[in-house]
Design a protein around this motif. Structure first.
Motif, PDB file in Angstrom:
ATOM      1  N   PHE A 148      65.869  51.670  42.880  1.00 31.78           N
ATOM      2  CA  PHE A 148      66.545  51.034  41.754  1.00 31.78           C
ATOM      3  C   PHE A 148      66.399  49.522  41.800  1.00 31.78           C
ATOM      4  O   PHE A 148      66.526  48.910  42.854  1.00 31.78           O
ATOM      5  N   ASP A 175      75.280  58.793  51.592  1.00 35.65           N
ATOM      6  CA  ASP A 175      76.041  59.952  51.122  1.00 35.65           C
ATOM      7  C   ASP A 175      77.535  59.680  51.235  1.00 35.65           C
ATOM      8  O   ASP A 175      77.971  58.860  52.031  1.00 35.65           O
ATOM      9  N   PRO A 176      78.308  60.324  50.370  1.00 38.88           N
ATOM     10  CA  PRO A 176      79.743  59.991  50.245  1.00 38.88           C
ATOM     11  C   PRO A 176      80.477  60.100  51.570  1.00 38.88           C
ATOM     12  O   PRO A 176      81.361  59.305  51.864  1.00 38.88           O
ATOM     13  N   ARG A 216      75.736  53.763  47.126  1.00 39.91           N
ATOM     14  CA  ARG A 216      75.522  55.164  46.748  1.00 39.91           C
ATOM     15  C   ARG A 216      74.263  55.303  45.911  1.00 39.91           C
ATOM     16  O   ARG A 216      73.538  56.292  46.017  1.00 39.91           O
ATOM     17  N   TYR A 218      79.575  60.651  25.376  1.00 39.19           N
ATOM     18  CA  TYR A 218      80.718  60.120  26.118  1.00 39.19           C
ATOM     19  C   TYR A 218      81.983  60.330  25.322  1.00 39.19           C
ATOM     20  O   TYR A 218      81.984  60.193  24.105  1.00 39.19           O
ATOM     21  N   LEU A 241      71.683  53.582  46.367  1.00 40.67           N
ATOM     22  CA  LEU A 241      70.582  53.519  47.327  1.00 40.67           C
ATOM     23  C   LEU A 241      70.503  54.776  48.172  1.00 40.67           C
ATOM     24  O   LEU A 241      69.592  54.918  48.987  1.00 40.67           O
ATOM     25  N   GLY A 242      71.480  55.659  48.013  1.00 44.38           N
ATOM     26  CA  GLY A 242      71.369  56.946  48.680  1.00 44.38           C
ATOM     27  C   GLY A 242      72.268  57.158  49.889  1.00 44.38           C
ATOM     28  O   GLY A 242      72.008  58.025  50.703  1.00 44.38           O
ATOM     29  N   ALA A 292      72.827  61.973  46.409  1.00 44.37           N
ATOM     30  CA  ALA A 292      72.583  60.787  47.221  1.00 44.37           C
ATOM     31  C   ALA A 292      71.279  60.928  48.001  1.00 44.37           C
ATOM     32  O   ALA A 292      70.476  60.004  48.081  1.00 44.37           O
ATOM     33  N   GLN A 293      71.074  62.112  48.557  1.00 38.39           N
ATOM     34  CA  GLN A 293      69.838  62.365  49.301  1.00 38.39           C
ATOM     35  C   GLN A 293      68.612  62.198  48.417  1.00 38.39           C
ATOM     36  O   GLN A 293      67.620  61.571  48.800  1.00 38.39           O
ATOM     37  N   PRO A 315      68.293  51.325  52.502  1.00 42.75           N
ATOM     38  CA  PRO A 315      67.902  52.716  52.193  1.00 42.75           C
ATOM     39  C   PRO A 315      67.317  53.425  53.409  1.00 42.75           C
ATOM     40  O   PRO A 315      67.501  54.633  53.569  1.00 42.75           O
ATOM     41  N   ARG A 357      68.509  57.309  58.240  1.00 38.75           N
ATOM     42  CA  ARG A 357      68.718  57.392  59.696  1.00 38.75           C
ATOM     43  C   ARG A 357      67.467  56.996  60.472  1.00 38.75           C
ATOM     44  O   ARG A 357      67.159  57.547  61.511  1.00 38.75           O
ATOM     45  N   TYR A 377      68.244  52.806  56.471  1.00 35.54           N
ATOM     46  CA  TYR A 377      69.394  53.119  57.312  1.00 35.54           C
ATOM     47  C   TYR A 377      70.008  54.451  56.882  1.00 35.54           C
ATOM     48  O   TYR A 377      70.376  55.281  57.711  1.00 35.54           O
ATOM     49  N   TYR A 378      70.075  54.652  55.567  1.00 39.75           N
ATOM     50  CA  TYR A 378      70.650  55.908  55.080  1.00 39.75           C
ATOM     51  C   TYR A 378      69.737  57.087  55.384  1.00 39.75           C
ATOM     52  O   TYR A 378      70.164  58.234  55.370  1.00 39.75           O
ATOM     53  N   GLU A 398      77.469  65.460  45.021  1.00 40.09           N
ATOM     54  CA  GLU A 398      77.222  64.045  45.286  1.00 40.09           C
ATOM     55  C   GLU A 398      76.332  63.827  46.521  1.00 40.09           C
ATOM     56  O   GLU A 398      75.498  62.938  46.546  1.00 40.09           O
ATOM     57  N   THR A 399      76.551  64.652  47.536  1.00 40.80           N
ATOM     58  CA  THR A 399      75.772  64.487  48.760  1.00 40.80           C
ATOM     59  C   THR A 399      74.298  64.721  48.500  1.00 40.80           C
ATOM     60  O   THR A 399      73.421  63.950  48.904  1.00 40.80           O
ATOM     61  N   ASN A 418      70.020  55.967  33.657  1.00 43.39           N
ATOM     62  CA  ASN A 418      71.004  56.445  34.621  1.00 43.39           C
ATOM     63  C   ASN A 418      70.870  57.935  34.897  1.00 43.39           C
ATOM     64  O   ASN A 418      71.057  58.395  36.014  1.00 43.39           O
ATOM     65  N   ARG A 440      68.373  60.566  45.547  1.00 41.44           N
ATOM     66  CA  ARG A 440      68.212  59.173  45.144  1.00 41.44           C
ATOM     67  C   ARG A 440      67.510  58.400  46.255  1.00 41.44           C
ATOM     68  O   ARG A 440      66.619  57.601  46.013  1.00 41.44           O
ATOM     69  N   ASN A 441      67.938  58.671  47.466  1.00 36.51           N
ATOM     70  CA  ASN A 441      67.378  57.960  48.603  1.00 36.51           C
ATOM     71  C   ASN A 441      65.899  58.253  48.793  1.00 36.51           C
ATOM     72  O   ASN A 441      65.094  57.384  49.093  1.00 36.51           O
ATOM     73  N   LEU A 451      72.326  58.905  38.527  1.00 37.44           N
ATOM     74  CA  LEU A 451      73.621  58.255  38.631  1.00 37.44           C
ATOM     75  C   LEU A 451      74.571  58.868  37.614  1.00 37.44           C
ATOM     76  O   LEU A 451      75.768  58.694  37.677  1.00 37.44           O
ATOM     77  N   ASP A 452      74.016  59.558  36.664  1.00 36.21           N
ATOM     78  CA  ASP A 452      74.792  60.177  35.602  1.00 36.21           C
ATOM     79  C   ASP A 452      74.172  61.553  35.357  1.00 36.21           C
ATOM     80  O   ASP A 452      73.025  61.793  35.730  1.00 36.21           O
TER      81      ASP A 452
END
Lengths: 419, 233
Positions: free
Chosen positions: B87, A328-329, A323, B11, A325-326, B78-79, B107, B112, B109-110, B74-75, B49, B81-82, B54-55
């Motif tokens: 990291f 998606d969930p 995650r 926290y 590295l990106g 993730a995009q 990365p 596509r 692969y994610y 989150e989606t 983070n 971050r990619n 990530l946070d």
């Protein structure tokens, strides 16, 4: 779906702990195997009992007359009456949705003596005066020559179709049968056909020892006039004879001046009702088989779900990395779901295959040792296999759902921190 | 490239709440190589983070390459971050059942990217970190320094705008540490923006700018004369 990397990963994950994967798969394998065997056993019993019904058209009733038990319209009770040939048309006019109405007359049977003679050989057989349609209600295979047709009826031809049993009694093995004459109660009939019935129960022997002659010829030759002994009535496929029989019987009561409440004047046997009773029994058995099978399968599914949860737990960190590295969930969720479905389907397919082999084996043993009472050809249809596959896919989804959910529930930052 | 204004993060630890970041203001330009220093508990990892999506911060603004980062699902995160971030972790975090090349290609692969293209690109980056011959090896067959170089290749493969390194040399001996820093400097020389979290002085001085964190605030932010790691290798 057909993503090489995804499949590679699924295989990598599932093969990383062979022993655990096989144990888990066994739960599903066992469940689907039990389901298939239960269904096949139920089917075997069903086939066995249905074979007793033979090929006979099951949506059929038989109807005959008895003595009246009530006085009506100036007629006394205890009066005998007969169906007439016109009644056939009258039923056809009054009751819709009937497919065949076959009036029949009969000679012989359990009271019959030696009524058929050929040369020096004699025998006692059931002689039926029939219309050509009867072959649709009481199916038989014509092994040589032909069956009755309407020209025979119209021209009152003196012809007969005899059963293989009759042929074996009255003819030598290599004798020509067609074109020869047999004498039924002193009247000569030419044999124009032979038949064989495909029944394997106790009546099978009896079924091969019948003789069919045209209804009109029968009436004239044996002095039945316009009388009809009994009728075989088959309803159209869409409607059941059980629901129509009341109309049929009532129309006959009106026609023959029988008291409407006189339930004993017209006798009938509803084959469809009997058949349905058996059908519903098998329906219940099928239900039980599915119920038990699916419950057993369910425990296998829970096993899969459990293992997937452990797999997800073990891979928490990896999922965190991915995650970060990106990835998606949804992709992670899909991965877990596909692993679960893949595992269920593979083990389920193994179960189905093994079940099929088992059934094949049972059939081979049955074939080798001859027929068993009330058990014939246990099998599962393609429909059942498709249903089982659907159950597997759905259960794989269900099994993977909670683990997949828990895989993406952990925040990537927390997932990365786990060791 | 990075703009942070008045960033707060705390926290919850049972009934107490731990205020980790107490108003961070901070910006990084394109092409910078920044070391974030501080003792443990100073909030440096938390900051990284948050920068790495990530946070999430409790309050404050974060803009990455002109894009405001907030209210992410989150989606979306993730995009981003990619696309934007690479990291590098202290413990390498390679996926242990995938070969070096597959790790680098992840990365992509994610994103596509088609398989063939992905593999070519992964090989190119492995070549850059000098591990082309190790492409088919699993992480367990690599040394620590090699693993970290694979991790760096993986971080760079998606051509991110910012490379975030959390104690990249923390698990390595000094020789390999310098090798890794040499690699990071080279990547920086090509114009990439890099943030390195570390608590080692010598590693920090191999960067161009040092930001000191203490108890959740920036106490010092200075440009330094970069020490080239190649001198030690």
């Amino acid at each position: 779906m057909f993503n090489r990397d995804r499949w590679k990963e699924i295989l990598e994950v599932l093969t990383s702990n062979w022993f655990r994967t096989v144990l888990t798969a066994f739960g599903v394998f066992w469940g689907i195997l039990i389901l298939i065997i239960l269904l096949a056993a139920g089917k075997g019993l069903e086939n066995g009992i249905k074979a007793d019904f033979g090929d006979i058209a099951t949506n059929t009733m038989f109807m005959w007359t008895r003595s009246t038990t009530k006085a009506y319209k100036g007629l006394p009770k205890g009066r005998d009456f007969n169906f007439k040939l016109e009644d056939v048309q009258s039923i056809r006019d009054n009751v819709p949705n009937l497919r065949f109405i076959s009036p029949r007359n009969q000679l012989g049977g359990f009271r019959g003596g030696g009524n058929v003679v050929r040369g020096i050989k004699t025998g006692a057989y059931n002689i039926y005066g029939d219309y050509p349609e009867i072959i649709n209600q009481d199916p038989m295979t014509i092994t040589s020559g032909r069956f009755l047709n309407h020209n025979d009826i119209n021209e009152k031809r003196k012809i007969a179709i005899i059963g293989n049993g009759v042929k074996n009694d009255l003819y030598d093995l290599d004798e020509t049968v067609l074109g020869t004459y047999i004498k039924i109660q002193g009247v000569n009939f030419m044999v124009v056909g032979t038949y064989k019935k495909n029944s394997n129960d106790g009546d099978g022997e009896e079924g091969q020892k019948q003789i069919f002659v045209p209804f009109t010829t029968f009436s004239q030759a044996f002095n039945r006039g316009n009388d009809v002994g009994w009728m075989a009535i088959t309803a159209n496929d869409g409607s059941s004879i059980t629901s129509l029989k009341e109309d049929i019987v009532n129309s006959m009561k009106v026609k023959h001046k029988v008291h409407p409440d006189d339930d004993r004047a017209v006798g009938y046997f509803d084959l469809y009702e009997q058949y349905n009773r058996v059908e519903s029994l098998f329906g219940a058995m099928g239900f039980i088989a599915y119920f038990v099978g699916i419950l057993v399968l369910l425990s296998g599914i829970i096993g899969v779900s459990n293992i997937m949860l452990i797999v997800v737990k073990e891979r928490t960190k990896e999922i965190g990395i991915r995650r970060a590295l990106g990835e998606d969930p949804w992709s992670i969720k899909k991965q877990i779901l596909m692993e679960s479905i893949f595992l269920t389907i593979i083990s389920g397919m193994a179960g189905i295959t093994f079940g099929a082999l088992f059934i094949y084996g049972v059939n081979a043993i049955l074939d080798a040792n001859g027929p068993v009472d009330m058990f014939l050809n246990p099998s599962v249809s393609l429909g059942v296999v498709v249903a089982a596959l659907a159950i597997l896919i759905i259960s794989g989804l269900l099994a993977g759902f909670i683990p997949a959910q828990s895989a993406i529930k952990v925040r990537p930052i927390d997932a990365l921190r786990t060791e | 490239m990075i703009e942070i204004k008045d960033l707060h993060k705390s926290y919850k630890m049972g009934s107490n709440s731990l205020h980790v970041l107490k108003g961070i203001n901070f910006s990084v330009d394109k092409g910078e190589l920044v070391a974030i220093m501080g003792s443990s508990g100073s909030g440096k990892s938390t900051l990284l983070n948050i920068l790495g999506m990530l946070d999430v911060a409790d309050t404050g603004d974060y803009t990455l390459d002109g894009v405001p980062i907030k209210d992410m699902n989150e989606t979306k995160a993730a995009q981003y971050r990619n696309k934007f971030l690479g990291f590098v972790f202290q413990s390498f975090n390679l996926i242990n059942y995938k070969s070096a090349m597959e790790n680098v290609a992840l990365p992509l692969y994610y994103q596509r990217m088609p398989r063939k293209e992905r593999q070519e690109k992964a090989l190119k980056y492995l070549d850059q970190v000098g591990l082309k011959e190790w492409a088919t090896h699993l992480p367990s067959e690599l040394s620590g320094g090699q693993k970290q170089r694979v991790a760096i290749a993986r971080a760079m493969a998606a051509e991110p705008k910012v490379l975030l390194a959390d104690e990249p040399t923390g698990a390595l001996d000094s020789t390999t540490s310098y090798e890794v820093m040499d690699l990071i400097q080279k990547i920086n020389d090509e114009g990439n923006t890099i943030l390195v979290v570390t608590h080692e002085e010598d590693i920090a001085h191999m960067c161009k700018r040092i930001v000191h964190l203490k108890d959740g605030v920036i106490v010092e932010d200075k440009k330094v004369k970069q020490v080239r790691a190649s001198a030690y290798v």
